[in-house]
Design a protein around this motif. Structure first.
Motif, PDB file in Angstrom:
ATOM      1  N   MET A   1      48.485  73.360  43.286  1.00  0.00           N
ATOM      2  CA  MET A   1      47.809  73.985  44.237  1.00  0.00           C
ATOM      3  C   MET A   1      47.945  75.206  43.190  1.00  0.00           C
ATOM      4  O   MET A   1      48.071  76.443  43.546  1.00  0.00           O
TER       5      MET A   1
ATOM      6  N   VAL B   1      44.745  67.753  46.840  1.00  0.00           N
ATOM      7  CA  VAL B   1      43.164  68.157  47.836  1.00  0.00           C
ATOM      8  C   VAL B   1      42.873  69.447  47.400  1.00  0.00           C
ATOM      9  O   VAL B   1      42.938  70.414  47.722  1.00  0.00           O
ATOM     10  N   GLY B   2      41.434  68.876  47.421  1.00  0.00           N
ATOM     11  CA  GLY B   2      40.716  70.360  47.032  1.00  0.00           C
ATOM     12  C   GLY B   2      39.598  70.958  46.489  1.00  0.00           C
ATOM     13  O   GLY B   2      39.636  69.386  46.605  1.00  0.00           O
TER      14      GLY B   2
ATOM     15  N   LYS C   1      40.179  77.100  42.360  1.00  0.00           N
ATOM     16  CA  LYS C   1      41.594  75.383  42.798  1.00  0.00           C
ATOM     17  C   LYS C   1      42.784  75.154  40.813  1.00  0.00           C
ATOM     18  O   LYS C   1      43.692  74.470  41.209  1.00  0.00           O
TER      19      LYS C   1
ATOM     20  N   LEU D   1      41.794  64.347  44.601  1.00  0.00           N
ATOM     21  CA  LEU D   1      40.863  64.462  46.146  1.00  0.00           C
ATOM     22  C   LEU D   1      40.550  65.554  45.779  1.00  0.00           C
ATOM     23  O   LEU D   1      40.507  66.595  46.353  1.00  0.00           O
TER      24      LEU D   1
ATOM     25  N   GLY E   1      34.382  62.926  46.670  1.00  0.00           N
ATOM     26  CA  GLY E   1      34.212  62.594  48.035  1.00  0.00           C
ATOM     27  C   GLY E   1      34.851  63.294  49.096  1.00  0.00           C
ATOM     28  O   GLY E   1      35.858  64.508  48.451  1.00  0.00           O
ATOM     29  N   TYR E   2      35.007  63.789  50.924  1.00  0.00           N
ATOM     30  CA  TYR E   2      35.366  63.793  51.789  1.00  0.00           C
ATOM     31  C   TYR E   2      35.878  63.331  52.344  1.00  0.00           C
ATOM     32  O   TYR E   2      35.476  62.376  52.806  1.00  0.00           O
ATOM     33  N   ASP E   3      37.236  63.411  52.280  1.00  0.00           N
ATOM     34  CA  ASP E   3      37.962  62.445  53.130  1.00  0.00           C
ATOM     35  C   ASP E   3      39.249  62.932  54.231  1.00  0.00           C
ATOM     36  O   ASP E   3      40.285  62.835  53.245  1.00  0.00           O
TER      37      ASP E   3
ATOM     38  N   GLU F   1      43.928  83.286  46.256  1.00  0.00           N
ATOM     39  CA  GLU F   1      43.827  82.209  47.505  1.00  0.00           C
ATOM     40  C   GLU F   1      44.340  83.121  48.589  1.00  0.00           C
ATOM     41  O   GLU F   1      45.136  83.222  49.045  1.00  0.00           O
TER      42      GLU F   1
ATOM     43  N   TYR G   1      50.827  72.568  54.516  1.00  0.00           N
ATOM     44  CA  TYR G   1      50.682  71.187  54.620  1.00  0.00           C
ATOM     45  C   TYR G   1      51.770  70.191  54.124  1.00  0.00           C
ATOM     46  O   TYR G   1      52.701  69.821  54.236  1.00  0.00           O
TER      47      TYR G   1
HETATM   48  P1  ADP Z   1      39.713  75.979  51.071  1.00  0.00           P
HETATM   49  O1  ADP Z   1      39.450  76.827  52.456  1.00  0.00           O
HETATM   50  O2  ADP Z   1      39.326  77.201  49.833  1.00  0.00           O
HETATM   51  O3  ADP Z   1      39.071  75.187  50.479  1.00  0.00           O
HETATM   52  P2  ADP Z   1      42.105  75.435  52.261  1.00  0.00           P
HETATM   53  O4  ADP Z   1      43.769  75.937  51.307  1.00  0.00           O
HETATM   54  O5  ADP Z   1      42.726  76.750  52.793  1.00  0.00           O
HETATM   55  O6  ADP Z   1      41.300  75.345  51.097  1.00  0.00           O
HETATM   56  O7  ADP Z   1      41.970  74.515  53.033  1.00  0.00           O
HETATM   57  C1  ADP Z   1      41.282  73.261  52.972  1.00  0.00           C
HETATM   58  C2  ADP Z   1      41.262  72.539  53.690  1.00  0.00           C
HETATM   59  O8  ADP Z   1      39.710  71.743  53.201  1.00  0.00           O
HETATM   60  C3  ADP Z   1      42.583  71.675  54.293  1.00  0.00           C
HETATM   61  O9  ADP Z   1      42.565  71.649  54.747  1.00  0.00           O
HETATM   62  C4  ADP Z   1      42.144  70.330  53.414  1.00  0.00           C
HETATM   63  O10 ADP Z   1      42.420  69.151  53.716  1.00  0.00           O
HETATM   64  C5  ADP Z   1      40.468  70.402  53.366  1.00  0.00           C
HETATM   65  N1  ADP Z   1      40.066  69.251  52.236  1.00  0.00           N
HETATM   66  C6  ADP Z   1      39.577  70.343  50.865  1.00  0.00           C
HETATM   67  N2  ADP Z   1      39.014  69.294  50.159  1.00  0.00           N
HETATM   68  C7  ADP Z   1      39.023  67.565  51.044  1.00  0.00           C
HETATM   69  C8  ADP Z   1      38.394  66.919  50.484  1.00  0.00           C
HETATM   70  N3  ADP Z   1      37.980  66.370  49.634  1.00  0.00           N
HETATM   71  N4  ADP Z   1      38.691  65.819  51.965  1.00  0.00           N
HETATM   72  C9  ADP Z   1      39.282  65.912  52.812  1.00  0.00           C
HETATM   73  N5  ADP Z   1      39.811  67.467  52.882  1.00  0.00           N
HETATM   74  C10 ADP Z   1      39.726  68.069  52.214  1.00  0.00           C
END
Ligand code: ADP
Ligand code: GLC
Length: 485
Positions: A382, A307-308, A314, A337, A364-366, A387, A395
């Motif tokens: 990851m 997720v990211g 990343k 995702l 997308g963002y979900d 980072e 998490y």
């Molecule tokens: P960064 O702040 O560099 O993006 P982090 O790991 O500190 O990396 O935090 C990312 C946060 O954003 C997490 O809560 C992650 O679940 C959320 N996130 C990132 N991309 C998505 C996505 N496409 N959909 C849902 N949540 C996302």
């Protein structure tokens, strides 16, 4: 202690990444320890629409790009927050659709310099109680480049709160031109290499580093890394000279939101003492979302999740380069995702089309799917090149989904590689590679897949990750000591 928190995003109102999570959970942890918090945010359209009753605290006229700009300061209570929110309502700058920083085609809003200079001017005024509210902040704590000018404006005031500036990501410097500097009528004494000037333009992030009384970043290792040319984005010399006021404080995670035993987004709950039945049901739900019906073979095969933000930071290109080999050699499945650079989105979608039963991609963002991926995957990927802290690996540790990470920043501070020694002393909680290459990443994934095939080993790695408490308690204590220094 009265603390004015100033930031450009906060979960659940507006979030583009980990900054939003931290700006939600850190002030709550501070409030739980007795701090009196006000959180100041820009009045984006999407944010204003989520507010209930608001009270107008007053109007502040500050300098914009074409003359004076009038900002209305609102106060509201939101059910998600235990303290009042303050909002800078300035429609010409913030009342627009979409993302806080970029337009629909992913370009920075052309007036970002003005938007965040005005926001910072208002924040500094509120830090000085310019509206006469009788709430005089002891500390103004600002986050990332969007609020870097807050400390600079405050530094010019004779009596003022202590200023703290947190760097969440040095890669985003808030760089603008000399003509922006002039149009915004920023104080001319800031214009020098010792001030905000940076390669002919200026940097709002640099302003925060130069003028804040204390600078923090979000992990001890990143605090060291940013003082080196490799990670310093040209600010390493400055940071090195400011080491006396630079601290790395590891982020925490909000265990009321990210907890597999209570997570509202999950079809099944589980905890360290009994992981498998719950985790399996989440895996089934996750696979079903992409496959429809899920057979035993798919359920048994290891599932690697990601997720990211889909950006170079990343290590998405490493994943894209390693996946064809891993797909050919192993039976692993992949669920990814994210959203970000179009080229990465397209390449991932193409891979998913080529392997419809093994590579699942959602662009997308979900928020809900992010939780399900943390819980339903077996392994979390990851491989960030750098980072600052990273929340997703924490998490995944909490969700019994051991992460594969590159040894950098907060990843190095939270993930312990699995080998004989770390299994013996019960510290192994993931898989770490220390050479920044595709091969080293793929090798770490292979090691994770091999460990997954040894249930007793796997359970120990999962349980060690789940047992480590990453809540905010300790870090909030570090911030409170810093505030009172
Ligand atoms: P960064 O702040 O560099 O993006 P982090 O790991 O500190 O990396 O935090 C990312 C946060 O954003 C997490 O809560 C992650 O679940 C959320 N996130 C990132 N991309 C998505 C996505 N496409 N959909 C849902 N949540 C996302
Ligand atoms: C940034 C960093 C990330 C960190 C987050 C919250 O977006 O990229 O590593 O966890 O901020 O501090």
């Amino acid at each position: 202690m009265k603390i004015l928190f100033v930031a450009s995003e906060a979960f659940p109102l507006v979030k583009t990444g980990g900054l939003g999570d931290v700006v939600y959970s850190l002030p709550h942890a501070l409030a739980a320890r007795g701090a009196d918090i006000r959180l100041l945010l820009p009045g984006y359209r999407a944010l204003l629409r989520q507010l209930g009753e608001v009270r107008i605290l007053g109007w502040l006229d500050v300098r914009g790009a074409e003359g004076m700009v009038s900002a209305r300061v609102l106060e509201t209570r939101h059910p998600g927050f235990t303290f009042p929110l303050w909002v800078v309502d300035c429609p010409p700058l913030f009342d627009r659709p979409g993302n806080p920083y970029v337009n629909a085609s992913g370009q920075d809003w052309p007036d970002n310099a003005e938007r965040f200079a005005v926001f910072a001017r208002v924040a500094a005024q509120l830090g000085l109680d310019a509206l006469g509210l009788g709430w005089q902040a002891d500390v103004a704590h600002a986050h990332d480049w969007q609020t870097g000018l807050v400390a600079a404006f405050l530094a010019d005031a004779p009596i003022r709160p202590k200023s703290v500036f947190t760097i969440h990501n040095l890669a985003y410097g808030g760089y603008f031109s000399h003509s922006d500097f002039v149009r915004l009528q920023l104080p001319s004494h800031w214009w020098s290499p010792e001030g905000v000037e940076f390669h002919g333009g200026f940097s709002m992030l640099k302003a925060g580093i130069v003028y804040a009384d204390a600078v923090t970043t979000v992990s001890p290792t990143y605090a060291r890394e940013i003082c080196t040319p490799e990670y310093g984005y040209g600010l390493d010399g400055l940071l090195l000279s400011r080491q006396y006021k630079l601290t790395g404080i590891l982020n925490g995670i909000d265990t009321s939101i990210w907890n597999p035993a209570t997570d509202a987004h999950l079809p099944a709950h589980y905890s360290a003492s009994r992981i498998n039945p719950g985790k399996r049901r989440n895996k089934q739900a996750l696979l079903a979302r992409f496959l429809g019906s899920v057979d035993d073979e798919a359920l048994r095969a290891p599932l690697c999740g990601l997720v990211g933000r889909l950006v170079e930071q990343k290590g998405i290109d490493w994943i894209l380069a390693a996946l064809p080999g891993l797909l050919a050699e192993t039976d692993a499945r992949f669920v990814l995702l994210g959203s970000g650079q179009a080229i990465f989105e397209q390449k991932l979608l193409r891979l998913a089309r080529q392997h419809p039963d093994r590579v699942f991609v959602e662009i997308g963002y979900d928020e809900a799917l992010a939780h399900l991926i943390e819980a339903g995957s077996d392994i979390f990927l990851m491989p960030s090149r750098f980072e600052p802290c990273g929340l997703n690996q924490m998490y995944s540790l909490a969700y019994g989904t051991p992460p594969v990470v590159y040894k950098t920043g907060g990843l190095a501070d939270t993930v312990v590689d699995t080998n004989e020694a770390t299994l013996a002393d019960a510290t192994a909680n993931g898989f770490v590679f220390d050479t920044p290459t595709v091969d080293a990443f793929a090798e770490a994934v292979r090691r994770a897949l091999a460990a997954y095939r040894q249930p007793a080993v796997w359970r120990r790695v999962q349980q060690t990750g789940m047992a480590r408490v990453f809540d905010w308690n300790e870090s909030a204590g570090h911030y409170l000591s810093l505030y009172s220094m």
